[in-house]
Design an enzyme around this catalytic site. Structure first.
Site, PDB file in Angstrom:
ATOM      1  N   LYS A 116      12.022  18.201  65.012  1.00  0.00           N
ATOM      2  CA  LYS A 116      13.424  18.402  65.391  1.00  0.00           C
ATOM      3  C   LYS A 116      14.279  17.176  65.081  1.00  0.00           C
ATOM      4  CE  LYS A 116      12.856  21.901  68.985  1.00  0.00           C
ATOM      5  NZ  LYS A 116      11.442  22.202  68.796  1.00  0.00           N
ATOM      6  N   GLU A 200      18.956  15.623  74.170  1.00  0.00           N
ATOM      7  CA  GLU A 200      20.278  16.115  73.806  1.00  0.00           C
ATOM      8  C   GLU A 200      21.112  16.350  75.063  1.00  0.00           C
ATOM      9  OE1 GLU A 200      19.244  18.670  69.779  1.00  0.00           O
ATOM     10  OE2 GLU A 200      19.499  19.711  71.680  1.00  0.00           O
ATOM     11  N   HIS A 235      13.389  29.064  79.173  1.00  0.00           N
ATOM     12  CA  HIS A 235      13.719  28.755  77.781  1.00  0.00           C
ATOM     13  C   HIS A 235      13.074  29.729  76.791  1.00  0.00           C
ATOM     14  CE1 HIS A 235      15.579  25.087  79.186  1.00  0.00           C
ATOM     15  NE2 HIS A 235      14.450  24.711  79.757  1.00  0.00           N
ATOM     16  N   ARG A 292      10.158  30.736  59.892  1.00  0.00           N
ATOM     17  CA  ARG A 292       9.297  31.928  59.902  1.00  0.00           C
ATOM     18  C   ARG A 292      10.139  33.127  60.283  1.00  0.00           C
ATOM     19  NH1 ARG A 292       9.122  32.661  65.379  1.00  0.00           N
ATOM     20  NH2 ARG A 292       9.081  30.781  66.675  1.00  0.00           N
TER      21      ARG A 292
END
Length: 664
Positions: A116, A200, A235, A292
């Site tokens: 990430k 973040e 999540h 994917r």
């Protein structure tokens, strides 16, 4: 086009790929673990190869065995599905070195987007909007804490190599940071072999909107519009829909072009998803790219009329994209509900067991239709602790969102699963909330609607009890002989007969009386309320209940499924599970078992958070278990003192096993 491909996955995606390949005249090879020898994806393929033990690390993550199986069976290509090795750059590279086509992006694209932090730097260079955060390589905990303080709370800690909600924690206070970081890193290393994280700013009331992209080997790339995946728990996605409610054409084009720019920045080929966090005012930020096919791809197929698996096979075979950007259109609205083996009221703990009953809505089409079920399991199959808890995906399509919502409710109402806990009733409540029905969407929707989503009463006792009585009467009628003296219908020449049913629901005992009059009428008494009762049964499962009389008469169509004493009841108003108790057979049951703390599901013991002699309070975290790739914290049921730990960290533990003993 390929002559034969190997499917390096299991479950519904393996079944889906096999079906599309068969339609294109392509033969398929399944791989399976010892736990999946009788699985549906094995039966769906032309050939099958055993690759190891039940745990993924011993089978579906053993990429060399998968490559060996492909070469031994003459497969030309490998389809990785999603999960497992689908985003593993080493596996993609190994396939290429073995002369096999990896049906997905090049390993360089997986590498670029897999971490990430690195992907954030690439997106920044490509001028794709980013949420403020720290994506650096320095993983010193003190530095991470300082960066979190600089960004400002709340912050989101995310595993850099992660996905699917694993290795992710929201932190709302500075004093909670260290514990959340440790848990996040531990889950990340267990799931991905890499404990690096990024931090973040946690966007308030964010929407999760993702763009489906597709690239070919000729350098062309298109976007197939968007999906809104805002409804999430822990999540992980619960409901997904396309198109995103409230999306303007200008914003759709802006997000689509940003997603294509992101894909082109890494030389992307095949199906991929660029995920964005969106503010309520429409501003959006790059979150990550899933290199994917996604679980929720059927909603895109439903509104575009395209088969994305077929696109994958054609692109991997070197063909250009089937359509250009200006040729892509969408029509109608589609919603997908993920049906999972879990207990929503118990913190979404996963459930395992046998699907004693698995009945899907009528008029289901595997291909595009108004209602579609993608499932890798069926009636009689086992849901094991080794893999993801998803049982099936239910997808509905409508001319507009209102029609899609109505079809979703009807389809969930007609989905009957017995044998283990599922989230079907929760999904139905979720779709009916004011927030979802009114398209007031954000990732906090479930928490915001807790009052109407959790711990809700099931089917009214009057209806569920009447259904159990109807089931019992129908079962007795099916066994009845022509000998009138053996009949169990309570017939009397004069007067009335009465029969008692001892039922238990949710641990509460209920006495139900069925009275028969000599004229043939019946009366049911439930919790002191009596009313006329009639039933029309078609076999032992389908019943029409008539409760009351005149204008107040209630007509209810129900389905009943029995396993031993337990009877599952499904009606338009909801469902319930009751037990028809034989009091004599259960004499002496119910001895108390105080002082025990047991595993709520099978899994691996990750940590004990208290030691013998420690005083603990009710609700205090005592142990951490890992099941179905997620960590679960187990809390103290009462105040007490830890008397004994009965397992060691790393042990595999069965459902209901005693973990530790609490003393006074």
């Amino acid at each position: 086009m390929f002559k034969k491909i190997l499917i390096a996955n299991r479950g519904e995606i393996a079944c889906r790929v096999a079906a599309t390949a068969r339609r294109l005249g392509v033969k398929t090879v399944a791989v399976y673990s010892e736990a999946d020898a009788a699985a549906r994806h094995v039966k769906a393929c032309d050939e099958a190869v055993l690759i190891g033990g039940p745990a993924p690390k011993d089978s579906y993550l053993q990429w060399q065995r998968i490559i060996d199986a492909a070469k031994a069976t003459g497969a030309e290509a490998v389809h990785p599905g999603y999960g497992f090795l689908s985003e593993n750059e080493d596996f993609a590279e190994a396939c290429a070195q073995a002369g096999l086509v990896f049906i997905g992006p090049p390993s360089s694209a997986i590498r670029a987007m897999g971490l990430k932090a690195e992907s954030k730097r690439l997106m920044e260079a490509a001028q794709v909007p980013l949420v403020p955060g720290y994506h650096g390589a320095d993983q010193d905990p003190a530095l991470l804490r300082r960066e979190a303080d600089r960004i400002g709370y709340p912050v989101l800690i995310k595993a850099s190599a992660g996905g699917g909600g694993k290795g992710m924690r929201a932190v709302f206070k500075a004093e909670e940071f260290e514990a959340a970081l440790a848990s996040c890193k531990r889950e990340a290393i267990n799931s991905f072999g890499d404990d690096a994280v990024l931090i973040e700013r946690y966007v308030q009331k964010p929407r999760h909107i993702e763009i489906q992209v597709f690239g070919d080997t000729q350098g062309d790339c298109v976007y197939l519009f968007e999906r809104d995946c805002s409804v999430q728990r822990r999540h992980q996605k619960v409901l997904e829909e396309a198109p995103a409610p409230g999306m303007t054409e200008a914003r759709r084009r802006e997000m689509g072009e940003a997603a294509v720019a992101a894909a082109k920045a890494v030389g992307y080929v095949g199906a991929g998803t660029v995920e964005f966090i969106a503010e309520q005012d429409g501003r959006f930020y790059f979150m990550e790219m899933n290199t994917r096919l996604q679980v929720e791809h059927p909603v895109t197929e439903a509104i575009t009329g395209q088969d994305l698996v077929e696109w994958q096979l054609r692109v991997a075979a070197g063909e250009p994209l089937p359509l250009k950007q200006h040729e892509l259109t969408m029509h109608g609205h589609a919603i997908e509900a993920r049906i999972c083996a879990e207990n929503p009221d118990g913190g979404f703990l996963p459930a395992t067991g046998r699907l004693d009953v698995a009945r899907w809505p009528a008029h289901v089409s595997f291909e595009r239709g108004h209602v579609r079920i993608d499932a890798g399991v069926g009636e009689g199959d086992e849901i094991s602790p080794y893999y993801d808890s998803m049982v099936a995906k239910l997808i509905v399509w409508g001319e507009d969102r209102a029609q899609a919502l109505a079809r979703l409710d009807a389809a969930l109402r007609d989905t009957h699963i017995v044998g283990l806990q599922t989230n079907v009733a929760f999904l139905r409540r979720c779709a009916a909330t004011a927030s979802f029905a009114g398209a007031d969407l954000d990732t906090g929707l479930i928490e915001r609607e807790r009052a109407v989503l959790f711990d809700q009463p099931g089917l009214p006792l009057q209806i569920s009890a009447a259904a159990v009585v109807a089931h019992t009467l129908a079962k007795e009628a099916s066994l009845q002989t022509r000998d009138p003296w053996s009949a169990r219908d309570g017939w009397r020449m004069y007067g009335a007969s009465a029969r008692r049913f001892d039922l238990e629901a949710g641990g509460v005992h209920h006495e139900v009386l069925l009275s028969r009059h000599h004229q043939g009428g019946m009366q049911l008494t439930v919790e002191g309320q009596s009313l006329p009762f009639a039933v029309n049964s078609a076999g032992t499962e389908s019943h029409e209940l008539l409760l009351g009389e005149g204008l107040g008469q209630q007509r209810v169509m129900v389905k009943t499924y029995a396993q031993g004493e337990r009877v599952a009841v499904f009606a338009p108003q909801g469902s319930a599970v009751l037990s028809e108790i034989d009091p004599i057979a259960h004499a002496g049951d119910g001895a108390a078992e105080g002082g025990r703390l047991t595993a709520p599901m099978p899994g691996k013991l990750v940590a004990f958070l208290a030691q013998p002699g420690d005083k603990v309070s009710k609700g205090q975290a005592l142990a951490v278990m890992e099941a179905m790739k997620m960590e679960h914290t187990i809390n103290a049921p009462r105040d007490g003192v830890v008397a004994e730990l009965l397992f060691a960290v790393g042990d595999q533990i069965g459902d209901g096993a005693e973990l530790l003993r609490l003393g006074s």
